[in-house]
Design a protein around this motif. Structure first.
Motif, mmCIF file in Angstrom:
data_model
loop_
_atom_site.group_PDB
_atom_site.id
_atom_site.type_symbol
_atom_site.label_atom_id
_atom_site.label_comp_id
_atom_site.label_asym_id
_atom_site.label_seq_id
_atom_site.Cartn_x
_atom_site.Cartn_y
_atom_site.Cartn_z
ATOM 1 N N SER A 1 1.200 -1.028 -0.032
ATOM 2 C CA SER A 1 0.101 -0.060 -0.458
ATOM 3 C C SER A 1 0.692 1.034 0.005
ATOM 4 C CB SER A 1 -0.992 -0.032 1.189
ATOM 5 O OG SER A 1 -0.312 0.423 2.627
ATOM 6 N N VAL A 2 1.834 1.414 -0.600
ATOM 7 C CA VAL A 2 2.875 2.381 -0.318
ATOM 8 C C VAL A 2 2.043 3.480 -1.785
ATOM 9 C CG1 VAL A 2 5.337 3.787 -1.077
ATOM 10 C CG2 VAL A 2 4.939 1.464 0.004
ATOM 11 N N PRO A 3 2.037 4.404 -0.962
ATOM 12 C CA PRO A 3 1.487 5.030 -1.762
ATOM 13 C C PRO A 3 2.481 6.632 -2.649
ATOM 14 C CG PRO A 3 1.304 6.933 0.314
ATOM 15 C CD PRO A 3 2.342 5.270 0.510
ATOM 16 N N SER A 4 1.668 7.215 -3.976
ATOM 17 C CA SER A 4 2.262 7.979 -4.325
ATOM 18 C C SER A 4 2.183 8.618 -4.183
ATOM 19 C CB SER A 4 1.324 7.481 -6.275
ATOM 20 O OG SER A 4 -0.129 8.313 -6.017
ATOM 21 N N ASP A 5 2.651 9.874 -4.531
ATOM 22 C CA ASP A 5 3.376 11.429 -3.979
ATOM 23 C C ASP A 5 1.187 11.494 -3.965
ATOM 24 O OD1 ASP A 5 5.865 11.420 -4.055
ATOM 25 O OD2 ASP A 5 6.257 12.355 -5.905
ATOM 26 N N GLU A 6 0.593 11.953 -5.424
ATOM 27 C CA GLU A 6 -0.612 12.010 -5.446
ATOM 28 C C GLU A 6 -1.197 11.787 -4.332
ATOM 29 O OE1 GLU A 6 -4.358 12.206 -8.568
ATOM 30 O OE2 GLU A 6 -2.099 12.165 -9.169
ATOM 31 N N LEU A 7 -0.771 10.340 -3.820
ATOM 32 C CA LEU A 7 -1.821 9.777 -2.784
ATOM 33 C C LEU A 7 -1.599 9.776 -1.132
ATOM 34 C CD1 LEU A 7 -4.495 7.630 -1.918
ATOM 35 C CD2 LEU A 7 -3.148 5.758 -1.936
ATOM 36 N N MET B 1 1.874 4.210 14.176
ATOM 37 C CA MET B 1 1.449 5.388 13.942
ATOM 38 C C MET B 1 2.346 6.941 15.220
ATOM 39 S SD MET B 1 -0.203 6.195 11.461
ATOM 40 C CE MET B 1 -0.701 7.880 10.832
ATOM 41 N N SER B 2 2.927 6.318 15.843
ATOM 42 C CA SER B 2 3.573 7.194 17.562
ATOM 43 C C SER B 2 4.915 6.931 17.006
ATOM 44 C CB SER B 2 2.032 7.023 18.698
ATOM 45 O OG SER B 2 2.883 5.785 19.129
ATOM 46 N N SER B 3 4.758 5.801 16.963
ATOM 47 C CA SER B 3 6.433 5.101 16.966
ATOM 48 C C SER B 3 6.705 5.511 15.697
ATOM 49 C CB SER B 3 6.496 3.781 16.392
ATOM 50 O OG SER B 3 5.891 3.465 14.711
ATOM 51 N N HIS B 4 6.105 6.794 14.530
ATOM 52 C CA HIS B 4 6.770 7.110 13.312
ATOM 53 C C HIS B 4 7.168 8.669 13.110
ATOM 54 C CE1 HIS B 4 8.898 7.400 9.775
ATOM 55 N NE2 HIS B 4 7.035 7.549 9.322
ATOM 56 N N TRP B 5 6.095 9.008 13.106
ATOM 57 C CA TRP B 5 5.414 10.538 12.959
ATOM 58 C C TRP B 5 5.260 11.580 13.845
ATOM 59 C CZ3 TRP B 5 5.088 11.079 7.118
ATOM 60 C CH2 TRP B 5 4.851 10.163 7.331
ATOM 61 N N PRO B 6 5.867 11.156 14.722
ATOM 62 C CA PRO B 6 6.178 12.348 15.614
ATOM 63 C C PRO B 6 7.491 12.749 15.656
ATOM 64 C CG PRO B 6 5.220 10.636 16.577
ATOM 65 C CD PRO B 6 5.653 10.221 15.876
ATOM 66 N N THR B 7 8.561 11.867 14.988
ATOM 67 C CA THR B 7 9.639 12.412 14.920
ATOM 68 C C THR B 7 9.945 12.807 13.136
ATOM 69 O OG1 THR B 7 10.675 10.274 14.756
ATOM 70 C CG2 THR B 7 10.968 12.046 16.903
ATOM 71 N N ALA B 8 9.058 12.159 12.597
ATOM 72 C CA ALA B 8 8.988 11.796 10.756
ATOM 73 C C ALA B 8 10.158 12.993 9.990
ATOM 74 C CB ALA B 8 8.564 10.899 9.852
ATOM 75 N N ALA C 1 13.906 13.362 4.935
ATOM 76 C CA ALA C 1 12.421 13.506 4.927
ATOM 77 C C ALA C 1 12.201 14.731 3.919
ATOM 78 C CB ALA C 1 12.579 14.034 6.149
ATOM 79 N N THR C 2 11.572 13.826 3.012
ATOM 80 C CA THR C 2 10.877 15.005 1.687
ATOM 81 C C THR C 2 10.040 16.291 2.390
ATOM 82 O OG1 THR C 2 8.374 13.819 1.523
ATOM 83 C CG2 THR C 2 10.171 13.055 0.300
ATOM 84 N N PRO C 3 9.513 17.027 1.811
ATOM 85 C CA PRO C 3 8.059 17.794 2.005
ATOM 86 C C PRO C 3 6.783 17.491 1.905
ATOM 87 C CG PRO C 3 10.308 19.208 0.280
ATOM 88 C CD PRO C 3 9.775 17.213 0.089
ATOM 89 N N ALA C 4 6.298 16.376 1.414
ATOM 90 C CA ALA C 4 5.604 16.600 1.607
ATOM 91 C C ALA C 4 5.289 15.150 3.068
ATOM 92 C CB ALA C 4 5.026 15.020 0.963
ATOM 93 N N GLN C 5 6.214 14.366 3.713
ATOM 94 C CA GLN C 5 6.204 13.648 4.772
ATOM 95 C C GLN C 5 6.475 15.530 5.943
ATOM 96 O OE1 GLN C 5 10.328 11.807 3.237
ATOM 97 N NE2 GLN C 5 8.694 9.136 3.548
ATOM 98 N N ILE C 6 7.267 16.013 6.000
ATOM 99 C CA ILE C 6 7.403 16.901 6.768
ATOM 100 C C ILE C 6 6.281 17.611 7.018
ATOM 101 C CG2 ILE C 6 8.720 19.235 7.368
ATOM 102 C CD1 ILE C 6 10.990 18.706 5.720
#
Length: 187
Positions: free
Chosen positions: A26-32, A56-63, A69-74
């Motif tokens: 389920s790895v999303p495209s940039d658009e998704l 989610m809390s093991s990854h996104w707080p410091t992603a 890290a891409t601008p979208a991930q930031i």
């Protein structure tokens, strides 16, 4: 009254995770990814079950602080941290990242939260969503179907006692043959 949505990536055969909780399909495209990020940005309150909360809390707080890290991930990391959250768990002792812990009956609390003023709510996590689904609390389903058959795992839908009639409100095609279908519950 607040609207409650259940939205997840889904395999064509109906699973949100393959056996072993494998999400590699389920790895999303940039658009998704941007679509999911915009949803997080518009969510007034996210409701998490323990298992997805831990993921989610093991990854996104410091992603946003990770090398590369891409601008979208930031942007997603910031939105995720800022989004108010309720975590439903009887085994978790503490939560962080703009979240509060609820150890009581999830259906009772979700019913109460729906009556409050505020932005839309999203339910996240198969077990929690199944309880809300059986209780008739979900107002919208956002199904992001990936063209893959995983053969088993964690199903998106739970067994129901009664039919739930739906109205199609949106379809959208994303790269790689991924299809969004949004349905509202007919009341």
């Amino acid at each position: 009254m607040r609207k409650l949505t259940f939205g997840m990536n889904l395999s064509l055969d109906g699973y949100i995770a393959a056996p072993g909780d494998d999400l590699g399909w389920s790895v999303p495209s940039d658009e998704l990814f941007q679509w999911w990020s915009d949803r997080v940005g518009a969510t007034g309150l996210a409701l998490y079950g323990r298992k997805l909360w831990e993921t989610m809390s093991s990854h996104w707080p410091t992603a946003d602080q990770q090398p590369g890290a891409t601008p979208a991930q930031i942007e997603y990391a910031r939105r995720w941290r800022d989004m108010p959250k309720v975590v439903f768990s009887s085994t978790t002792s503490a939560v962080d990242w703009n979240a509060r812990l609820d150890t009581g009956d999830a259906v009772t609390e979700i019913t109460r939260l729906k009556t409050e003023d505020g932005g839309p709510m999203d339910v996240a996590g198969a077990t929690l969503a199944a309880a809300a689904m059986r209780a008739g609390l979900i107002d919208e389903y956002a199904i992001v179907t990936h063209p893959v058959l995983v053969g088993g795992g964690t199903p998106f839908f739970t067994a129901l006692d009664n039919w739930v009639n739906l109205n199609l409100v949106e379809t959208r095609t994303f790269p790689d043959g991924v299809l969004l279908t949004r349905y509202e519950t007919r009341r």
